[in-house]
Design a protein around this motif. Sequence first.
Motif, PDB file in Angstrom:
ATOM      1  N   VAL A   1       0.667  -1.182  -0.079  1.00  0.00           N
ATOM      2  CA  VAL A   1       0.049   0.014  -0.068  1.00  0.00           C
ATOM      3  C   VAL A   1       0.815   1.479   0.097  1.00  0.00           C
ATOM      4  CG1 VAL A   1      -1.807   1.302   1.337  1.00  0.00           C
ATOM      5  CG2 VAL A   1      -1.744  -1.188   1.281  1.00  0.00           C
ATOM      6  N   GLU A   2       0.378   2.233  -0.693  1.00  0.00           N
ATOM      7  CA  GLU A   2       1.154   3.578  -0.832  1.00  0.00           C
ATOM      8  C   GLU A   2       1.311   4.226   0.558  1.00  0.00           C
ATOM      9  OE1 GLU A   2       0.506   8.001  -2.837  1.00  0.00           O
ATOM     10  OE2 GLU A   2      -0.705   6.177  -3.439  1.00  0.00           O
ATOM     11  N   ALA A   3       2.440   4.660   0.900  1.00  0.00           N
ATOM     12  CA  ALA A   3       2.661   5.449   2.029  1.00  0.00           C
ATOM     13  C   ALA A   3       1.642   6.749   2.272  1.00  0.00           C
ATOM     14  CB  ALA A   3       3.915   5.952   2.437  1.00  0.00           C
ATOM     15  N   GLY A   4       1.382   7.255   3.410  1.00  0.00           N
ATOM     16  CA  GLY A   4       0.481   8.263   3.745  1.00  0.00           C
ATOM     17  C   GLY A   4      -0.954   7.721   4.010  1.00  0.00           C
ATOM     18  N   LEU A   5      -2.010   8.424   3.677  1.00  0.00           N
ATOM     19  CA  LEU A   5      -3.354   8.331   4.140  1.00  0.00           C
ATOM     20  C   LEU A   5      -3.790   6.771   3.436  1.00  0.00           C
ATOM     21  CD1 LEU A   5      -5.205  11.702   4.170  1.00  0.00           C
ATOM     22  CD2 LEU A   5      -4.313  10.422   5.948  1.00  0.00           C
ATOM     23  N   PRO A   6      -3.326   6.306   2.344  1.00  0.00           N
ATOM     24  CA  PRO A   6      -3.710   5.119   1.796  1.00  0.00           C
ATOM     25  C   PRO A   6      -3.358   4.130   2.877  1.00  0.00           C
ATOM     26  CG  PRO A   6      -3.147   6.337   0.085  1.00  0.00           C
ATOM     27  CD  PRO A   6      -2.692   7.151   1.397  1.00  0.00           C
ATOM     28  N   LYS A   7      -2.159   4.258   3.358  1.00  0.00           N
ATOM     29  CA  LYS A   7      -1.855   2.956   4.145  1.00  0.00           C
ATOM     30  C   LYS A   7      -2.469   3.035   5.562  1.00  0.00           C
ATOM     31  CE  LYS A   7       2.168   1.157   3.572  1.00  0.00           C
ATOM     32  NZ  LYS A   7       3.699   0.691   3.314  1.00  0.00           N
ATOM     33  N   LEU A   8      -2.701   4.529   6.095  1.00  0.00           N
ATOM     34  CA  LEU A   8      -3.533   4.479   7.213  1.00  0.00           C
ATOM     35  C   LEU A   8      -4.939   3.740   6.969  1.00  0.00           C
ATOM     36  CD1 LEU A   8      -3.962   5.794  10.083  1.00  0.00           C
ATOM     37  CD2 LEU A   8      -4.739   7.722   8.950  1.00  0.00           C
ATOM     38  N   ARG A   9      -5.444   4.184   5.970  1.00  0.00           N
ATOM     39  CA  ARG A   9      -6.889   3.587   5.775  1.00  0.00           C
ATOM     40  C   ARG A   9      -6.812   2.051   5.731  1.00  0.00           C
ATOM     41  NH1 ARG A   9     -12.354   4.441   4.058  1.00  0.00           N
ATOM     42  NH2 ARG A   9     -13.417   2.780   4.416  1.00  0.00           N
ATOM     43  N   ALA A  10      -5.661   1.379   5.075  1.00  0.00           N
ATOM     44  CA  ALA A  10      -5.533   0.087   4.825  1.00  0.00           C
ATOM     45  C   ALA A  10      -5.308  -0.694   6.240  1.00  0.00           C
ATOM     46  CB  ALA A  10      -4.415  -0.522   4.020  1.00  0.00           C
ATOM     47  N   LEU A  11      -4.807   0.097   7.133  1.00  0.00           N
ATOM     48  CA  LEU A  11      -4.517  -0.370   8.733  1.00  0.00           C
ATOM     49  C   LEU A  11      -5.766  -0.358   9.231  1.00  0.00           C
ATOM     50  CD1 LEU A  11      -1.713   0.379  10.956  1.00  0.00           C
ATOM     51  CD2 LEU A  11      -4.002   0.682  11.698  1.00  0.00           C
ATOM     52  N   VAL A  12      -6.642   0.842   9.207  1.00  0.00           N
ATOM     53  CA  VAL A  12      -7.942   0.811   9.964  1.00  0.00           C
ATOM     54  C   VAL A  12      -8.693  -0.315   9.405  1.00  0.00           C
ATOM     55  CG1 VAL A  12     -10.156   2.112   9.994  1.00  0.00           C
ATOM     56  CG2 VAL A  12      -7.834   3.280  10.154  1.00  0.00           C
ATOM     57  N   ASP A  13      -8.830  -0.578   8.144  1.00  0.00           N
ATOM     58  CA  ASP A  13      -9.743  -1.455   7.184  1.00  0.00           C
ATOM     59  C   ASP A  13      -9.315  -2.930   7.906  1.00  0.00           C
ATOM     60  OD1 ASP A  13     -11.128   0.239   5.886  1.00  0.00           O
ATOM     61  OD2 ASP A  13     -10.085  -0.146   4.242  1.00  0.00           O
ATOM     62  N   ALA A  14      -7.870  -3.217   7.894  1.00  0.00           N
ATOM     63  CA  ALA A  14      -7.478  -4.685   8.370  1.00  0.00           C
ATOM     64  C   ALA A  14      -7.633  -4.997   9.784  1.00  0.00           C
ATOM     65  CB  ALA A  14      -6.099  -4.352   7.903  1.00  0.00           C
ATOM     66  N   THR A  15      -7.570  -3.737  10.717  1.00  0.00           N
ATOM     67  CA  THR A  15      -7.864  -3.990  12.102  1.00  0.00           C
ATOM     68  C   THR A  15      -9.248  -4.266  12.292  1.00  0.00           C
ATOM     69  OG1 THR A  15      -6.111  -2.296  12.625  1.00  0.00           O
ATOM     70  CG2 THR A  15      -7.800  -2.762  14.242  1.00  0.00           C
ATOM     71  N   MET A  16     -10.490  -3.463  11.708  1.00  0.00           N
ATOM     72  CA  MET A  16     -11.772  -4.042  11.961  1.00  0.00           C
ATOM     73  C   MET A  16     -12.041  -5.150  11.312  1.00  0.00           C
ATOM     74  SD  MET A  16     -12.276  -1.354  13.851  1.00  0.00           S
ATOM     75  CE  MET A  16     -11.106  -0.059  14.245  1.00  0.00           C
ATOM     76  N   ALA A  17     -11.602  -5.769  10.244  1.00  0.00           N
ATOM     77  CA  ALA A  17     -11.746  -6.745   9.499  1.00  0.00           C
ATOM     78  C   ALA A  17     -11.532  -7.966  10.119  1.00  0.00           C
ATOM     79  CB  ALA A  17     -11.264  -6.799   8.199  1.00  0.00           C
ATOM     80  N   MET A  18     -10.304  -7.909  10.954  1.00  0.00           N
ATOM     81  CA  MET A  18      -9.527  -8.926  11.663  1.00  0.00           C
ATOM     82  C   MET A  18     -10.616  -8.981  13.052  1.00  0.00           C
ATOM     83  SD  MET A  18      -5.613  -7.988  11.132  1.00  0.00           S
ATOM     84  CE  MET A  18      -5.062  -8.856  12.430  1.00  0.00           C
ATOM     85  N   THR A  19     -10.770  -7.998  13.546  1.00  0.00           N
ATOM     86  CA  THR A  19     -11.780  -8.173  14.760  1.00  0.00           C
ATOM     87  C   THR A  19     -13.189  -8.852  14.359  1.00  0.00           C
ATOM     88  OG1 THR A  19     -10.880  -6.009  15.712  1.00  0.00           O
ATOM     89  CG2 THR A  19     -12.913  -6.568  16.597  1.00  0.00           C
ATOM     90  N   ALA A  20     -13.659  -8.476  13.240  1.00  0.00           N
ATOM     91  CA  ALA A  20     -14.892  -9.024  12.975  1.00  0.00           C
ATOM     92  C   ALA A  20     -14.768 -10.606  12.665  1.00  0.00           C
ATOM     93  CB  ALA A  20     -15.501  -8.660  11.668  1.00  0.00           C
TER      94      ALA A  20
END
Length: 244
Positions: A85-104
């Motif tokens: 994932v591209e650095a910056g906000l795209p990578k932040l969004r990927a981290l948020v998405d992965a965290t919530m998906a893994m929790t689910a």
Amino acid sequence: MPKISAPTVAEHRAAQRAALVEAGGRILVEDGMAGITARTVTERAGLARSSFYDYFPSKDDLLVAIAIDVFAAWDAEIEQALAEVEAGLPKLRALVDATMAMTADGRHDLAGALREADLHPSRYEDLMVMHDALLRPLVQVLADAGEAEPERSAMLVQGVLGAGIQLVTHGVDHRQVAADVYRVLTRGCSGRRNATRRRRAGRSRGAACRAAPRRVKPVLRMQRPGRLGPPIGGEPAGGMDLRS
């Protein structure tokens, strides 16, 4: 002498230990901390009760071993999600998405159960060191994006992520939570769109200020070109407001 079920004694012991850790993790999720005993764990693993103490001097040692496995697996999945994932906000969004998906997917269940552990202070410190290590990917995301103090900002972002995890564990759709968390991190709780609607409704500026809820500022701001600005409370340095 016990039967060796692996090519070497070292591999046999590693397999036995892994079986106990896996059994302990399953019991922890199903029955909570009260379900963890030497008897229940060895029975679930299919081993003699005495074998528990060959690998773990105490229950606390088993719990720390379970936590190490949980944290290592979580960290590896986050790293994989961010790899391309591209650095910056795209990578932040990927981290948020992965965290919530893994929790689910239930990946956070063990971590939640481990919070109930009443560990000896020395072992609790071990857990905290490992927990702090989980912040490394987030700190790196912020540092790569140009955040001036990524460690401090990571603690703020982690608080929002933790709130999102709680929402997901209580049944809220993880995709919606991920979108909400990302919005709060980058735009705050109230954007300019609401203020525009108030003005268009014909309210005076003074009346709008009195009626509007107090705005919660975004946790992160962007600086040109594509750098995360100062944490909450810092002065913007030529920053681009993401709430527009």
